[in-house]
Design a protein around this motif. Structure first.
Motif, PDB file in Angstrom:
ATOM      1  N   GLU A  60       0.824  -1.205   0.000  1.00 39.14           N
ATOM      2  CA  GLU A  60       0.000   0.000   0.000  1.00 39.14           C
ATOM      3  C   GLU A  60       0.860   1.258   0.000  1.00 39.14           C
ATOM      4  N   ALA A  66       2.524   1.770  -3.371  1.00 32.91           N
ATOM      5  CA  ALA A  66       1.563   2.233  -4.377  1.00 32.91           C
ATOM      6  C   ALA A  66       1.259   3.721  -4.204  1.00 32.91           C
ATOM      7  N   LEU A  67       1.237   4.189  -2.964  1.00 31.76           N
ATOM      8  CA  LEU A  67       0.921   5.590  -2.705  1.00 31.76           C
ATOM      9  C   LEU A  67       2.048   6.536  -3.110  1.00 31.76           C
ATOM     10  N   PRO A 122       2.568   8.111  -7.657  1.00 29.71           N
ATOM     11  CA  PRO A 122       2.335   9.395  -8.339  1.00 29.71           C
ATOM     12  C   PRO A 122       3.520  10.351  -8.238  1.00 29.71           C
ATOM     13  N   THR A 123       4.187  10.374  -7.093  1.00 33.99           N
ATOM     14  CA  THR A 123       5.356  11.244  -6.949  1.00 33.99           C
ATOM     15  C   THR A 123       6.498  10.773  -7.839  1.00 33.99           C
ATOM     16  N   LEU A 156      -4.118  13.382  -8.604  1.00 37.01           N
ATOM     17  CA  LEU A 156      -3.650  12.091  -8.092  1.00 37.01           C
ATOM     18  C   LEU A 156      -2.612  12.235  -6.976  1.00 37.01           C
ATOM     19  N   ARG A 157      -1.610  13.094  -7.186  1.00 37.68           N
ATOM     20  CA  ARG A 157      -0.550  13.206  -6.179  1.00 37.68           C
ATOM     21  C   ARG A 157      -1.054  13.775  -4.859  1.00 37.68           C
ATOM     22  N   SER A 166      -2.952  10.980  -3.117  1.00 34.83           N
ATOM     23  CA  SER A 166      -2.081   9.909  -2.622  1.00 34.83           C
ATOM     24  C   SER A 166      -1.292  10.355  -1.401  1.00 34.83           C
ATOM     25  N   GLN A 201      -3.581  10.368   1.679  1.00 30.55           N
ATOM     26  CA  GLN A 201      -3.771   8.998   2.186  1.00 30.55           C
ATOM     27  C   GLN A 201      -2.494   8.473   2.822  1.00 30.55           C
ATOM     28  N   LEU A 202      -1.350   8.839   2.254  1.00 25.28           N
ATOM     29  CA  LEU A 202      -0.075   8.392   2.812  1.00 25.28           C
ATOM     30  C   LEU A 202       0.150   8.983   4.202  1.00 25.28           C
ATOM     31  N   ALA A 224      -0.395  17.806   0.155  1.00 26.35           N
ATOM     32  CA  ALA A 224      -1.564  16.933   0.140  1.00 26.35           C
ATOM     33  C   ALA A 224      -2.878  17.693  -0.012  1.00 26.35           C
TER      34      ALA A 224
END
Length: 386
Positions: free
Chosen positions: A51, A54-55, A58-59, A121-122, A125, A128-129, A248
């Protein structure tokens, strides 16, 4: 689009995807190794590791996309020149500006993808991170409760549990605290319990002794206790999720709710404006990189060995643009009114590509003759005859 344009654009997109896949894989593996040691070492499961990796994708994609655009345009343009396809198109009257259409289209596609990545997206993500990092940091059980092994939840703290009962009782606990340079304490207890109270966590030791070494006086004292509470909240590393992470935040919040964030958690107007415009500057730089890669390879004449010297020159220009992109951030952080500086690398890249394509279509001698600084061979011959 013209059939030739569609053909070249399809080749650009194919190799753009190939280079992006290779670079993302390399960067992802490099980052995943460190995450694996950190997460698995802290007792997290493989699903948590997957997980987290995957997060961060995007970076990573944002980082490698301009390089992938440059690589795709340089490789395909060089191949078209080596196989004489561009030479044929130029022979039938197509100028360098006309042949730049596919590279421009690839730049627009990459810019659109980058805009979605940096603005949607970034930030999602990263939000969530941050949430998952806070949850993992609060999971003291995963960090500390591992029987039969020495653990180091802090740099100067050593922790050992011989056995953990099904009801959560810790048997034969050893704890060494060396965080104070002048004092070292070793705790031993027959039993211990982990107690949570809100954001605080304490280790309650029962039936044990505390050995304290005073390094200044070089004396040791031993204290026997029936029960003792030891605060371990400071050992829980990581963010608690209470701060505001600018990266974020959604782009719309940065635009319409800027006043709500400025002045909180150390956020200045310069930081907020820099983060907002960097998201769009990352998109525009993709277009500039595509045009610089193409225009650089249009310089010079046909060679069966390809255009690798021109490609190397284009790579040098790419590095210069990246260095410039890093340099223009500092003034904006200090003064938010200087935000147009963030788009200067893009403008310079587009201007360079325009100059290079002009030189490719009209050699330097023709340009100088046009402004009266040189003579064409025919003019020189006529002047000699008279």
């Amino acid at each position: 689009m013209h059939r030739y344009d569609r053909y070249v654009l399809s080749q650009y997109l194919l190799f753009f995807g190939f280079f992006a896949l290779i670079l993302v894989t390399v960067f992802w593996i490099n980052r995943a190794v460190g995450l694996f040691d950190q997460l698995i070492g802290d007792g997290q499961s493989a699903m948590v590791f997957l997980e987290f990796t995957a997060l961060i994708l995007p970076t990573l994609i944002r980082t490698v996309m301009p390089i992938s655009v440059f690589g795709a345009v340089a490789y395909v343009t060089n191949r078209l020149s080596r196989e004489s396809e561009m030479t044929v198109m130029q022979a039938v009257g197509s100028s360098s500006w006309r042949l730049a259409r596919p590279a421009f289209a690839l730049g627009l596609v990459a810019a659109l993808m980058m805009a979605i990545l940096t603005n949607v997206l970034r930030p999602a993500s990263l939000a969530q991170l941050d949430l998952r990092e806070a949850e993992v940091a609060q999971n003291v059980t995963a960090r500390l409760l591992k029987e039969g092994s020495f653990m180091h939840p802090d740099e100067n703290v050593t922790f050992y549990i011989r056995q953990i009962d099904p009801d959560g009782t810790l048997r034969d606990l050893y704890l060494s605290d060396r965080r104070d340079p002048a004092r070292e304490v070793i705790y031993n207890s027959a039993e211990a319990y982990l107690v949570r109270s809100g954001d605080r966590a304490s280790l309650v030791m029962v039936d044990g002794i505390a050995q304290q070494l005073n390094r200044n006086t070089r004396t040791m004292s031993v204290t026997q206790f029936a029960d003792f509470s030891y605060d371990i909240s400071s050992m829980m590393s990581g963010s608690d999720g209470s701060g505001t992470n600018l990266r974020a935040l959604p782009t719309l919040d940065l635009i319409f709710r800027a006043d709500d964030y400025i002045g909180t958690d150390g956020i200045t107007e310069g930081r907020l404006v820099e983060e907002l415009h960097q998201r769009f500057a990352w998109a525009t730089i993709c277009l500039a990189v595509a045009m610089v890669a193409y225009s650089t390879l249009t310089l010079g004449s046909y060679s069966r060995f390809g255009l690798w010297p021109q490609a190397l020159g284009g790579f040098v220009f790419l590095i210069m643009l990246e260095v410039l992109r890093g340099a223009v951030s500092s003034p904006v952080l200090k003064n938010a009114d200087l935000w147009p500086l963030l788009y200067v690398p893009t403008l310079i890249g587009l201007a360079l590509s325009g100059v290079f394509m002009t030189l490719a279509g009209r050699p330097v001698r023709i340009l100088l003759a046009g402004i009266g600084l040189a003579r064409l061979p025919e003019e020189a011959a006529d002047a000699g005859a008279t």
